[in-house]
Design a protein around this motif. Structure first.
Motif, PDB file in Angstrom:
ATOM      1  N   THR A  55       0.571  -1.337  -0.004  1.00  0.00           N
ATOM      2  CA  THR A  55       0.024   0.076   0.007  1.00  0.00           C
ATOM      3  C   THR A  55       0.833   1.124  -0.012  1.00  0.00           C
ATOM      4  O   THR A  55       1.880   1.150   0.327  1.00  0.00           O
ATOM      5  CB  THR A  55      -0.980   0.190   1.129  1.00  0.00           C
ATOM      6  OG1 THR A  55      -0.142  -0.107   2.371  1.00  0.00           O
ATOM      7  CG2 THR A  55      -1.759  -1.119   1.252  1.00  0.00           C
ATOM      8  N   GLN A  56       0.275   2.471  -0.551  1.00  0.00           N
ATOM      9  CA  GLN A  56       1.131   3.494  -0.405  1.00  0.00           C
ATOM     10  C   GLN A  56       1.182   4.073   0.968  1.00  0.00           C
ATOM     11  O   GLN A  56       0.261   3.986   1.562  1.00  0.00           O
ATOM     12  CB  GLN A  56       0.223   4.664  -1.337  1.00  0.00           C
ATOM     13  CG  GLN A  56       0.124   4.253  -2.809  1.00  0.00           C
ATOM     14  CD  GLN A  56      -0.403   5.394  -3.644  1.00  0.00           C
ATOM     15  OE1 GLN A  56      -0.384   6.463  -3.226  1.00  0.00           O
ATOM     16  NE2 GLN A  56      -1.268   5.104  -4.930  1.00  0.00           N
ATOM     17  N   ASN A  59      -7.746   6.980   0.630  1.00  0.00           N
ATOM     18  CA  ASN A  59      -8.443   7.573  -0.296  1.00  0.00           C
ATOM     19  C   ASN A  59      -9.797   8.350   0.375  1.00  0.00           C
ATOM     20  O   ASN A  59      -9.642   8.267   1.447  1.00  0.00           O
ATOM     21  CB  ASN A  59      -8.960   6.516  -1.491  1.00  0.00           C
ATOM     22  CG  ASN A  59      -9.828   5.499  -0.938  1.00  0.00           C
ATOM     23  OD1 ASN A  59     -10.438   5.636   0.330  1.00  0.00           O
ATOM     24  ND2 ASN A  59      -9.835   4.459  -1.618  1.00  0.00           N
ATOM     25  N   ALA A  60     -10.416   8.736  -0.453  1.00  0.00           N
ATOM     26  CA  ALA A  60     -11.636   9.648  -0.102  1.00  0.00           C
ATOM     27  C   ALA A  60     -12.580   8.666   0.812  1.00  0.00           C
ATOM     28  O   ALA A  60     -13.161   9.349   1.670  1.00  0.00           O
ATOM     29  CB  ALA A  60     -12.280  10.246  -1.206  1.00  0.00           C
ATOM     30  N   GLN A  61     -12.519   7.513   0.581  1.00  0.00           N
ATOM     31  CA  GLN A  61     -13.406   6.638   1.495  1.00  0.00           C
ATOM     32  C   GLN A  61     -12.669   5.992   2.558  1.00  0.00           C
ATOM     33  O   GLN A  61     -13.176   5.198   3.222  1.00  0.00           O
ATOM     34  CB  GLN A  61     -13.805   5.293   0.442  1.00  0.00           C
ATOM     35  CG  GLN A  61     -14.629   5.784  -0.934  1.00  0.00           C
ATOM     36  CD  GLN A  61     -14.270   6.790  -1.940  1.00  0.00           C
ATOM     37  OE1 GLN A  61     -12.952   6.089  -2.351  1.00  0.00           O
ATOM     38  NE2 GLN A  61     -14.968   7.615  -2.335  1.00  0.00           N
ATOM     39  N   GLY A  62     -11.572   6.545   2.790  1.00  0.00           N
ATOM     40  CA  GLY A  62     -10.878   6.232   3.992  1.00  0.00           C
ATOM     41  C   GLY A  62     -10.176   4.689   4.018  1.00  0.00           C
ATOM     42  O   GLY A  62      -9.901   3.976   5.140  1.00  0.00           O
TER      43      GLY A  62
END
Length: 880
Positions: free
Chosen positions: A566-567, A577-580
């Motif tokens: 993962t980043q 991301n925007a969705q957590g």
């Protein structure tokens, strides 16, 4: 009248019933007196014992039931026949009457002519023997007095069961005078004749032979400065005194020693000359003297004892100076007693050079080495005959100057080396951290042995690894090389031979302070890695032959060696991301592209052979490219980077590594894993970021990175929930180094790491021995993944063996120094506190260890138990 009426009434009743009554026997109305018991046998009384018996009178047909008691016609009796009370209690006389049959009568008190009678037969008393004086006599004529009870004028003394002439003294005393020339052990007793003949208990009685003398001990060993009690035992004589001689000199002298009137022998101040020998001596000759005792009762009766003289047990009262600088030559003045010519000594494990000696003063020099916990025992040993060590005194060892405390130095070395030793602590105290790091950067590499053949076992290299770890100067390089081997993993599970593993481990050690990406290229082209993760002989796609590039190395290169799944942010946390949700660092297609870029590599051609694809296995050089099997088409790598077409295998490899180097994940990815290997399993994000920034800003240089890890403030100031369980290899080595262990090249330490879940270079898979994400009680603690219940037991079992020098003869801690410290339990425990726990032992633990140490006076047991308890404790097993 009443009786007559009752009879009449009975007859009348029977008549009414129609019954006929027959008359019974006539009822006697004659007055009588009966005495019970009617007969009885009794022993006469003595001056110490009263013999009594109660008789009972039964009066019939008289209204008055009382009686008077008579003995042999004498009312109440008398002292000759015995007495009887009004209650019928008869007491026998103290002497047997001429007629021993006694009649006891009970006369009716109202009609004395009516009486009852009992017959009592009197017997001699039972003799009891209490003392025989004397109970041992010499042969010849002797007199013996017996004391006891129950003796009568007719009593006879029994000697060995035979009656002998006896003189009656009293009922408590008898005497015999006898001539007997037969020496023997027998018994003596007393027999009383009839009536009632009976024998007393027996006492032992000895008729002894003529006077004899026995000197004990028959042999003895006596040290100079001590004394010895001798006993001259004179037998068969009233005069038991003796006269004492040493080497035929009455009372002895200053040369051979003296002996007192009571038999206490005192050796001379110095050993007398050894006897001349006609043959070469292989050991020190025995020096002896003869002790002789002469009976004063018969001066021809003597006995001797042979005494072997030995040097004194030396005793030290003081040593100056009480401290010494490590690395220098120290001169010590030792004061005490009992020092003998030829004395030797030790300062810890270092031999003393004796420069002068008297019986009370020794001067000596020694090269000063660090002591366990900063202290070292000093003692001396007297030579044969009777070699013996002295007590010890404690010398403090340390550097000439200090820029760090010993505790701070010890803590730093715990994370920067295979564990602190007394010498490395002192050196770091003196030079400081920055200079020490510079020294480590310049230190020569402790190398592994060159493989001899393709079938060479890995065991010699593993043993060399442990010997290097214990004794090698390049401690930080070795730690870094080992850490890299747990990130860039290959395993003997698949490549078990020395010629496979050793070149790879050498590469990691030599590149430990270099650039990570340079090392990564070397790892990629390593034939060991090629074999382990299937990159060797990896071919470009060939649909006609059903060939597809192998994805194994490309996948692990990204997932386990550089980027992760993962980043990441620079602090090691996941980007969301925007969705957590976490964001993948790459896709499966990226793995395929890296697999394509890694094609065309095979083993380097063996010397003297013709190149081909695939080449036979060869681990003596990096893999070589065969361009015909390399995919030269364009590839899309991380972050959408596209490689040009027509590139060679090496050009594509360089592009791939450069692409990885540019990825922002690599810095925090490597930072986390290196921090875990050196300092703690659960670093803060800020710590990770500081290290990652150094890695990134230097382009992946490992030495500045590890320096940042080791010197970060968080490494010195961990929160309560931070730290790490020492992984098995580090646990073993840090324990051994702290206890000043030595190890040879044929050590057996690999047999112990296997039992603790970290078989050196044999990780179970490419994922290493444990995961960097493993949690214990909610805390990231990778090493606990292998700490199963059985492993936990094996760890403390290792501590048990190590602290008893039971690992093998090739691995030995400095147990003699610990035994020297064990004369002072608090000093011993504090030394182990400093050596193993950086001075941080909890007070409750210290009390427990001290109690265990004080439970025995055996110095070896004290030393072993104390070291075991501290080395096996959770406080030592978990850093900090």
């Amino acid at each position: 009248m009443t009786h007559t009426l009752r009879v009449a009434a009975s007859l009348a009743a029977a008549s009414l019933l129609g019954l006929t009554l027959q008359a019974g026997p006539p009822v006697s109305t004659t007055p009588t007196v009966a005495v019970s018991p009617a007969t009885y046998t009794m022993r006469i009384s003595t001056s110490t014992t009263t013999v009594s018996k109660t008789f009972y009178a039964s009066v019939s047909n008289l209204s008055v039931k009382t009686v008077t008691w008579w003995v042999n016609g004498i009312a109440g009796g008398n002292s000759s026949v015995g007495t009887i009370t009004t209650a019928g209690v008869y007491t026998t006389p103290k002497a047997l009457p001429a007629n021993n049959v006694i009649k006891i009568r009970a006369h009716s008190s109202t009609n004395p002519a009516i009486y009852g009678e009992a017959v009592v037969t009197l017997q001699n008393p039972v003799p009891s023997l209490s003392t025989v004086t004397p109970n041992a006599v010499n042969i010849g004529t002797f007199t013996v007095v017996l004391k006891g009870t129950g003796f009568v004028p007719s009593s006879r003394i029994l000697l060995g069961g035979s009656a002998v002439a006896t003189t009656f003294v009293s009922d408590t005393g008898l005497k015999l005078t006898l001539t007997d020339n037969t020496a023997r052990s027998t018994d003596i007793g007393v027999v009383n004749p009839d009536p009632g003949t009976v024998t007393s208990n027996k006492k032992s009685f000895t008729i002894m032979p003529p006077v004899s003398l026995n000197l004990t001990p028959a042999t003895a060993t006596v040290r100079i400065g001590a004394t010895r009690q001798f006993y001259g035992s004179v037998s068969n004589s009233l005069d038991r005194t003796v006269t004492w001689y040493v080497n035929d000199v009455k009372g002895g002298n200053a040369v051979y020693g003296t002996i007192s009137e009571t038999g206490i022998y005192t050796p001379p101040a110095i050993l007398p000359p050894a006897p001349a020998s006609t043959t070469p001596a292989t050991t020190a000759p025995a020096i002896t003297v003869t002790i002789k005792a002469v009976s004063n009762a018969a001066n021809t009766i003597t006995d001797t004892s042979l005494v072997t003289l030995q040097n004194a047990i030396p005793s030290i009262t003081s040593v100056t100076p009480a401290s010494a600088v490590i690395g220098t030559t120290g001169t010590f003045t030792i004061l005490g007693t009992g020092f003998a010519n030829g004395i030797t000594g030790r300062l810890g494990s270092t031999e003393l050079t004796i420069t002068s000696i008297t019986s009370t003063r020794v001067t000596a020099t020694a090269t000063i080495k660090g002591g366990i916990g900063g202290v070292v025992p000093i003692g001396v040993i007297n030579p044969n005959p009777g070699t013996a060590p002295s007590n010890v005194k404690i010398i403090t060892t340390g550097p000439a100057q200090q820029v760090l405390t010993s505790q701070a130095a010890s803590k730093f070395l715990q994370r920067a080396s295979w564990g602190p030793t007394p010498d490395t602590i002192a050196h770091l105290q003196e030079v400081g951290i920055n200079r020490w790091l510079d020294e480590q950067l310049a230190a020569p590499v402790s190398d592994l042995p060159e493989p001899i053949a393709d079938t060479t076992s890995i065991s010699p290299a593993q043993r060399t690894f442990y010997r290097n770890a214990i004794h090698g100067p390049d401690q930080l390089r070795q730690r870094m090389g080992f850490a890299l081997s747990q990130i860039l993993v290959v395993s003997g599970v698949k490549t078990p031979q020395s010629h496979q593993l050793v070149p790879y481990m050498r590469m990691l050690n030599r590149g430990a302070f270099g650039n990570y990406f340079t090392l990564l290229k070397g790892v990629t082209l390593s034939p060991t890695m090629g074999r382990f993760l299937d990159m060797v002989n990896n071919q470009k796609e060939n649909p006609a032959r059903g060939i597809e590039p192998n994805e194994n190395y490309g996948r692990e290169l990204l997932q386990l060696f550089t980027v992760g799944l993962t980043q990441l942010n620079m602090d090691g946390s996941n980007k969301l991301n925007a969705q957590g949700q976490t964001i993948p660092a790459y896709s499966e297609e990226t793995v395929k592209q890296f697999a394509r870029i890694m094609t065309g590599w095979t083993f380097t051609t063996r010397p003297g052979e013709t190149p081909r694809f695939p080449n036979p296995s060869y681990y003596g050089a990096p893999m070589m490219a065969v361009e015909a099997y390399h995919d030269t088409t364009s590839k899309t790598l991380l972050n959408g980077a596209v490689t040009p077409t027509g590139r060679t295998a090496e050009e594509d490899l360089d592009l791939a590594i450069a692409n990885i180097k540019s990825h922002p994940n690599v810095a925090p990815f490597v930072a986390v894993r290196l921090i875990q290997r050196f300092t703690m399993g659960n670093p803060s994000g800020a710590y990770i970021q500081r290290v990652a920034q150094v890695f990134q800003s230097t382009g992946g240089e490992l030495f500045p990175t590890v320096k940042a890890i080791l010197t970060d403030t968080e490494a010195d100031n961990m929160a309560p929930n931070q730290g790490k369980l020492k992984e098995p290899v580090l646990y073993m080595l840090s324990m051994l180094r702290a206890l000043n262990a030595t190890a040879t090249l044929d050590n057996n330490l690999t047999s112990y790491d296997q039992n603790m879940g970290e078989d050196l270079w044999f990780a179970p898979s490419v994922f290493n021995y444990f995961s960097p994400f493993y949690r214990k009680n909610g805390i990231v603690a990778p090493e606990f993944q292998v700490n199963t219940p059985s492993v936990a037991i094996n760890r403390v079992n290792f501590a048990y063996r190590a602290t008893r020098n039971g690992l093998s003869s090739q691995v030995q801690i400095d147990l003699p120094s610990l035994e020297g410290l064990a004369t002072d339990p608090p000093t011993l425990v504090e030394a182990l506190n400093q050596a193993l726990l950086n001075g941080g032992m909890a007070a409750t633990m210290k009390t427990s260890v001290l109690n265990a140490v004080n439970a025995t006076t055996d110095l070896r047991v004290r030393a072993r138990n104390a070291a075991y308890l501290v080395a096996g404790s959770s406080q030592f097993q978990v850093e900090p």
